[in-house]
Write a protein that holds these residues in place. Structure first.
Motif, PDB file in Angstrom:
ATOM      1  N   SER A  98      -0.546  18.227  66.290  1.00 13.24           N
ATOM      2  CA  SER A  98       0.197  18.890  67.363  1.00 13.24           C
ATOM      3  C   SER A  98       1.588  19.371  66.952  1.00 13.24           C
ATOM      4  O   SER A  98       2.243  20.075  67.717  1.00 13.24           O
ATOM      5  N   LEU A  99       2.049  19.017  65.753  1.00 12.51           N
ATOM      6  CA  LEU A  99       3.408  19.349  65.344  1.00 12.51           C
ATOM      7  C   LEU A  99       3.418  20.352  64.204  1.00 12.51           C
ATOM      8  O   LEU A  99       2.575  20.309  63.299  1.00 12.51           O
ATOM      9  N   ALA A 100       4.416  21.238  64.233  1.00 10.80           N
ATOM     10  CA  ALA A 100       4.616  22.207  63.157  1.00 10.80           C
ATOM     11  C   ALA A 100       5.574  21.682  62.099  1.00 10.80           C
ATOM     12  O   ALA A 100       5.602  22.201  60.980  1.00 10.80           O
ATOM     13  N   ARG A 101       6.367  20.669  62.454  1.00 13.04           N
ATOM     14  CA  ARG A 101       7.312  20.116  61.481  1.00 13.04           C
ATOM     15  C   ARG A 101       7.825  18.770  61.970  1.00 13.04           C
ATOM     16  O   ARG A 101       7.965  18.548  63.174  1.00 13.04           O
ATOM     17  N   VAL A 102       8.090  17.889  61.007  1.00  9.93           N
ATOM     18  CA  VAL A 102       8.769  16.625  61.271  1.00  9.93           C
ATOM     19  C   VAL A 102       9.982  16.552  60.347  1.00  9.93           C
ATOM     20  O   VAL A 102       9.849  16.747  59.135  1.00  9.93           O
ATOM     21  N   ASP A 103      11.151  16.289  60.913  1.00  5.01           N
ATOM     22  CA  ASP A 103      12.384  16.124  60.144  1.00  5.01           C
ATOM     23  C   ASP A 103      12.832  14.671  60.194  1.00  5.01           C
ATOM     24  O   ASP A 103      12.938  14.086  61.285  1.00  5.01           O
ATOM     25  N   ILE A 129       2.681  10.334  60.633  1.00  2.00           N
ATOM     26  CA  ILE A 129       3.200  11.692  60.494  1.00  2.00           C
ATOM     27  C   ILE A 129       2.079  12.645  60.098  1.00  2.00           C
ATOM     28  O   ILE A 129       1.957  13.750  60.640  1.00  2.00           O
ATOM     29  N   ALA A 130       1.240  12.220  59.158  1.00  2.00           N
ATOM     30  CA  ALA A 130       0.136  13.069  58.713  1.00  2.00           C
ATOM     31  C   ALA A 130      -0.819  13.379  59.865  1.00  2.00           C
ATOM     32  O   ALA A 130      -1.322  14.507  59.981  1.00  2.00           O
ATOM     33  N   ALA A 137       1.657  22.314  58.093  1.00  5.36           N
ATOM     34  CA  ALA A 137       2.945  21.970  58.680  1.00  5.36           C
ATOM     35  C   ALA A 137       3.785  21.189  57.672  1.00  5.36           C
ATOM     36  O   ALA A 137       3.299  20.712  56.646  1.00  5.36           O
ATOM     37  N   LEU A 138       5.080  21.037  57.971  1.00  8.27           N
ATOM     38  CA  LEU A 138       6.034  20.496  57.012  1.00  8.27           C
ATOM     39  C   LEU A 138       6.624  19.157  57.441  1.00  8.27           C
ATOM     40  O   LEU A 138       6.893  18.937  58.630  1.00  8.27           O
ATOM     41  N   PHE A 139       6.827  18.303  56.455  1.00  4.06           N
ATOM     42  CA  PHE A 139       7.610  17.083  56.614  1.00  4.06           C
ATOM     43  C   PHE A 139       8.855  17.242  55.749  1.00  4.06           C
ATOM     44  O   PHE A 139       8.762  17.385  54.535  1.00  4.06           O
ATOM     45  N   ARG A 140      10.040  17.234  56.382  1.00  7.72           N
ATOM     46  CA  ARG A 140      11.296  17.421  55.658  1.00  7.72           C
ATOM     47  C   ARG A 140      12.089  16.112  55.672  1.00  7.72           C
ATOM     48  O   ARG A 140      12.204  15.440  56.704  1.00  7.72           O
ATOM     49  N   PHE A 141      12.648  15.790  54.525  1.00  3.47           N
ATOM     50  CA  PHE A 141      13.378  14.541  54.344  1.00  3.47           C
ATOM     51  C   PHE A 141      14.684  14.850  53.629  1.00  3.47           C
ATOM     52  O   PHE A 141      14.688  15.549  52.603  1.00  3.47           O
ATOM     53  N   ALA A 142      15.797  14.327  54.150  1.00  4.12           N
ATOM     54  CA  ALA A 142      17.097  14.484  53.488  1.00  4.12           C
ATOM     55  C   ALA A 142      17.768  13.119  53.400  1.00  4.12           C
ATOM     56  O   ALA A 142      17.742  12.338  54.352  1.00  4.12           O
ATOM     57  N   LEU A 198      14.097  17.297  50.534  1.00  2.00           N
ATOM     58  CA  LEU A 198      12.709  17.333  50.117  1.00  2.00           C
ATOM     59  C   LEU A 198      11.844  17.938  51.222  1.00  2.00           C
ATOM     60  O   LEU A 198      12.049  17.661  52.406  1.00  2.00           O
ATOM     61  N   VAL A 199      10.869  18.746  50.828  1.00  2.00           N
ATOM     62  CA  VAL A 199       9.930  19.339  51.777  1.00  2.00           C
ATOM     63  C   VAL A 199       8.510  19.088  51.276  1.00  2.00           C
ATOM     64  O   VAL A 199       8.196  19.392  50.104  1.00  2.00           O
ATOM     65  N   PHE A 200       7.674  18.567  52.150  1.00  2.00           N
ATOM     66  CA  PHE A 200       6.279  18.304  51.831  1.00  2.00           C
ATOM     67  C   PHE A 200       5.396  19.052  52.837  1.00  2.00           C
ATOM     68  O   PHE A 200       5.686  19.052  54.029  1.00  2.00           O
ATOM     69  N   ARG A 201       4.333  19.640  52.324  1.00  2.00           N
ATOM     70  CA  ARG A 201       3.415  20.375  53.200  1.00  2.00           C
ATOM     71  C   ARG A 201       2.156  19.546  53.425  1.00  2.00           C
ATOM     72  O   ARG A 201       1.580  18.996  52.492  1.00  2.00           O
ATOM     73  N   LYS A 202       1.747  19.488  54.682  1.00  2.00           N
ATOM     74  CA  LYS A 202       0.497  18.796  55.023  1.00  2.00           C
ATOM     75  C   LYS A 202      -0.688  19.663  54.582  1.00  2.00           C
ATOM     76  O   LYS A 202      -0.767  20.830  54.919  1.00  2.00           O
ATOM     77  N   ARG A 203      -1.580  19.071  53.840  1.00  2.00           N
ATOM     78  CA  ARG A 203      -2.766  19.807  53.382  1.00  2.00           C
ATOM     79  C   ARG A 203      -3.739  20.049  54.516  1.00  2.00           C
ATOM     80  O   ARG A 203      -3.834  19.270  55.442  1.00  2.00           O
TER      81      ARG A 203
END
Length: 203
Positions: A98-103, A129-130, A137-142, A198-203
């Motif tokens: 349901s999500l396009a991105r998680v920060d 998160i997955a 969709a993207l998982f972003r981590f800083a 860091l940016v990770f893309r969900k497969r």
């Protein structure tokens, strides 16, 4: 502000609406989640810049939540919803894909080795998160804590459902396009620490 928060709060005691976009009073094209938004500076910047996107922000600390609620009310934003509890509970509540991105921005690093198990990046939360992210969709981590950056890279590299998007060093050394900065980032620079993005893309 309590009344404003009640209007913005996500009610986990009821099933999520179908479609999830009906959480918001106006139509939205997609939905993003920010975990641990602090005073809400980044969340509010993003929601202001993308009015056709719905944002859900999670922050368990009362003072930070109160600051964010006041700022959201002042800005008149209608594309934000809030949760003041555990992000894991919210992730479990959300529908799959349901999500396009998680920060996850500057999370508590739990720097002592004996406390690393408390870090939000762990196998269970990455499963959550997955499940909530749509394919692509993207998982972003800083973070400005080297050990947490390394920890996150190791955990995500071990998963077949995420791919790190970096192609060159600047992809993790420089902030993302449109990044407004945060007070945690400013503190890191003052104290001589260099953040990683860091940016990770969900497969």
């Amino acid at each position: 502000m309590a009344g404003v928060y009640r209007q913005l709060a996500v009610d986990l005691a009821t099933p999520p609406p179908a479609p999830l976009a009906t959480l918001f009073p106006a139509p939205v094209d997609d939905i993003r989640l920010e975990i641990g938004f602090g005073g809400g500076e980044h969340l509010i910047h993003e929601a202001s810049a993308a009015p056709a996107t719905g944002f859900i922000g999670v922050e368990p600390f009362i003072e930070a939540m109160a600051k964010a609620v006041a700022a959201i009310d002042l800005a008149g934003l209608t594309n934000i919803r809030l949760h003041d509890g555990d992000a894991a509970d919210l992730l479990d509540w959300l529908p799959p894909a349901s999500l396009a991105r998680v920060d996850l921005l500057y999370p508590d690093p739990w720097p002592k080795r004996r406390h690393w198990k408390r870090r939000f990046v762990n196998p269970d939360n990455l499963d959550r998160i997955a499940r909530a992210l749509a394919p692509g969709a993207l998982f972003r981590f800083a973070s400005d804590i080297d050990t947490y950056v390394d920890w996150t890279l190791r955990h995500l590299a071990a998963r077949p459902d995420f791919v790190w998007t970096a192609e060159r060093a600047d992809d993790w050394r420089k902030p993302w396009a449109g990044w407004p900065g945060t007070r945690y980032e400013a503190k890191a620079y003052r104290e001589g620490r260099t953040p990683a993005y860091l940016v990770f893309r969900k497969r």
